[in-house]
Write a protein that holds these residues in place. Structure first.
Motif, mmCIF file in Angstrom:
data_model
loop_
_atom_site.group_PDB
_atom_site.id
_atom_site.type_symbol
_atom_site.label_atom_id
_atom_site.label_comp_id
_atom_site.label_asym_id
_atom_site.label_seq_id
_atom_site.Cartn_x
_atom_site.Cartn_y
_atom_site.Cartn_z
ATOM 1 N N SER A 2 -22.209 -27.376 -11.873
ATOM 2 C CA SER A 2 -21.690 -27.907 -10.611
ATOM 3 C C SER A 2 -22.011 -26.986 -9.461
ATOM 4 O O SER A 2 -22.455 -25.866 -9.624
ATOM 5 C CB SER A 2 -20.169 -28.096 -10.720
ATOM 6 O OG SER A 2 -19.557 -26.851 -10.887
ATOM 7 N N ASP A 3 -21.726 -27.469 -8.226
ATOM 8 C CA ASP A 3 -21.940 -26.663 -7.023
ATOM 9 C C ASP A 3 -20.680 -26.677 -6.190
ATOM 10 O O ASP A 3 -20.579 -27.329 -5.187
ATOM 11 C CB ASP A 3 -23.135 -27.183 -6.220
ATOM 12 C CG ASP A 3 -23.114 -28.674 -6.024
ATOM 13 O OD1 ASP A 3 -22.095 -29.187 -5.561
ATOM 14 O OD2 ASP A 3 -24.108 -29.339 -6.329
ATOM 15 N N SER A 4 -19.698 -25.894 -6.596
ATOM 16 C CA SER A 4 -18.379 -26.056 -6.015
ATOM 17 C C SER A 4 -18.012 -25.072 -4.920
ATOM 18 O O SER A 4 -17.809 -25.457 -3.802
ATOM 19 C CB SER A 4 -17.323 -26.029 -7.119
ATOM 20 O OG SER A 4 -17.508 -24.932 -7.949
ATOM 21 N N ASN A 5 -17.937 -23.778 -5.111
ATOM 22 C CA ASN A 5 -17.215 -22.916 -4.175
ATOM 23 C C ASN A 5 -18.076 -22.236 -3.126
ATOM 24 O O ASN A 5 -19.282 -22.226 -3.174
ATOM 25 C CB ASN A 5 -16.462 -21.840 -4.952
ATOM 26 C CG ASN A 5 -15.401 -22.419 -5.842
ATOM 27 O OD1 ASN A 5 -14.738 -23.358 -5.452
ATOM 28 N ND2 ASN A 5 -15.258 -21.895 -7.039
ATOM 29 N N SER A 6 -17.371 -21.595 -2.206
ATOM 30 C CA SER A 6 -17.880 -20.652 -1.198
ATOM 31 C C SER A 6 -19.044 -21.144 -0.369
ATOM 32 O O SER A 6 -20.093 -20.525 -0.335
ATOM 33 C CB SER A 6 -18.252 -19.328 -1.869
ATOM 34 O OG SER A 6 -19.340 -19.464 -2.732
ATOM 35 N N PRO A 7 -18.885 -22.263 0.345
ATOM 36 C CA PRO A 7 -19.948 -22.703 1.248
ATOM 37 C C PRO A 7 -19.917 -21.937 2.557
ATOM 38 O O PRO A 7 -18.923 -21.308 2.892
ATOM 39 C CB PRO A 7 -19.597 -24.179 1.475
ATOM 40 C CG PRO A 7 -18.106 -24.195 1.408
ATOM 41 C CD PRO A 7 -17.744 -23.163 0.348
ATOM 42 N N THR A 8 -20.995 -22.014 3.286
ATOM 43 C CA THR A 8 -20.962 -21.616 4.688
ATOM 44 C C THR A 8 -21.226 -22.864 5.493
ATOM 45 O O THR A 8 -21.788 -23.828 5.009
ATOM 46 C CB THR A 8 -22.036 -20.557 5.013
ATOM 47 O OG1 THR A 8 -23.318 -21.080 4.644
ATOM 48 C CG2 THR A 8 -21.788 -19.285 4.252
ATOM 49 N N ASN A 178 -20.687 -31.069 11.405
ATOM 50 C CA ASN A 178 -20.467 -29.862 10.621
ATOM 51 C C ASN A 178 -21.358 -29.891 9.388
ATOM 52 O O ASN A 178 -21.376 -30.887 8.657
ATOM 53 C CB ASN A 178 -19.004 -29.751 10.192
ATOM 54 C CG ASN A 178 -18.065 -29.633 11.381
ATOM 55 O OD1 ASN A 178 -18.392 -28.995 12.378
ATOM 56 N ND2 ASN A 178 -16.906 -30.260 11.285
ATOM 57 N N LEU A 179 -22.088 -28.812 9.176
ATOM 58 C CA LEU A 179 -22.968 -28.694 8.022
ATOM 59 C C LEU A 179 -22.376 -27.697 7.041
ATOM 60 O O LEU A 179 -22.039 -26.574 7.428
ATOM 61 C CB LEU A 179 -24.357 -28.204 8.440
ATOM 62 C CG LEU A 179 -25.351 -29.219 9.001
ATOM 63 C CD1 LEU A 179 -24.825 -29.895 10.261
ATOM 64 C CD2 LEU A 179 -26.685 -28.536 9.287
ATOM 65 N N VAL A 180 -22.228 -28.103 5.799
ATOM 66 C CA VAL A 180 -21.741 -27.216 4.744
ATOM 67 C C VAL A 180 -22.927 -26.915 3.824
ATOM 68 O O VAL A 180 -23.422 -27.791 3.125
ATOM 69 C CB VAL A 180 -20.578 -27.840 3.960
ATOM 70 C CG1 VAL A 180 -20.086 -26.883 2.880
ATOM 71 C CG2 VAL A 180 -19.443 -28.208 4.902
#
Length: 211
Positions: A2-8, A178-180
């Motif tokens: 998965s690709d879950s945490n800590s985005p900028t 907004n871009l995550v």
């Protein structure tokens, strides 16, 4: 994985999304079969280095012209007034530049192994919710209007980034996006990057530097 945490995230004002950067293999229909002669066919160069051989001497990606953008929307059964094409292309380009800047922030962790990451390819996936977007939707009731997967060449190593595009709260009567942006957890290295970013975010919020 998965690709879950800590985005900028990155913010930008505009009026439209950037999903049309990906090519479509569907047959043209509607307005696409009758392209406008009034729209410009001029294309702008991006600042994004291209990993594959480029037809431009600058070796960067080219943005679509207003005519190409118009045709792409029509192929997707999303026709839009021609008078807005120039603005829509400008916003499209602006969002992509912002996304690349966020990618470079992540890639900054790997300057020791690669000084000049390049974009290999990108894929529009507007109908596929990322795990992070799905979880965010459960808690906040907001879903992204678009998603891109960008494949970056880190000096021979391919790294996938996931970008979710959200509509923000308008400011001064102008829409805001907004871009995550974050690396997909496709390997242990990306997982480590995400964990480090999560820790850095927590330190900045809860453990400010003491004088």
């Amino acid at each position: 994985m998965s690709d879950s945490n800590s985005p900028t995230s990155s913010r930008g004002a505009g009026v439209f999304n950037s999903s049309s950067t990906s090519s479509s293999s569907s047959s043209p229909s509607g307005a696409a079969s009758c392209p406008s002669e009034s729209l410009s066919t001029d294309r702008e160069l991006s600042s994004i280095p291209r990993a594959t051989p480029s037809i431009t001497p600058e070796e960067v990606w080219e943005y679509p012209s207003p005519q190409q953008f118009y045709n792409a929307l029509a192929r997707k059964n999303m026709p839009a007034p021609e008078k807005y094409m120039d603005v829509m292309v400008d916003i499209h380009n602006f969002l992509n530049e912002g996304a690349w800047n966020e990618v470079l922030k992540w890639e900054g962790r790997h300057r020791g192994e690669c000084l000049e990451p390049r974009l290999l390819r990108l894929q529009g996936r507007p109908r596929d919710l990322s795990p992070l977007a799905r979880i965010s939707g459960w808690f906040h009731g907001v879903k992204p209007f678009d998603r891109h997967d960008w494949y970056v060449d880190r000096c021979g190593k391919q790294v996938r980034y996931v970008i979710d595009y959200y509509e923000g709260t308008p400011e001064n009567d102008m829409p805001v996006f907004n871009l995550v942006v974050r690396p997909a957890i496709d390997d242990f290295g990306s997982l480590t990057d995400r964990a480090k970013q999560l820790w850095d975010n927590a330190k900045a919020k809860y453990l400010p530097e003491t004088k």
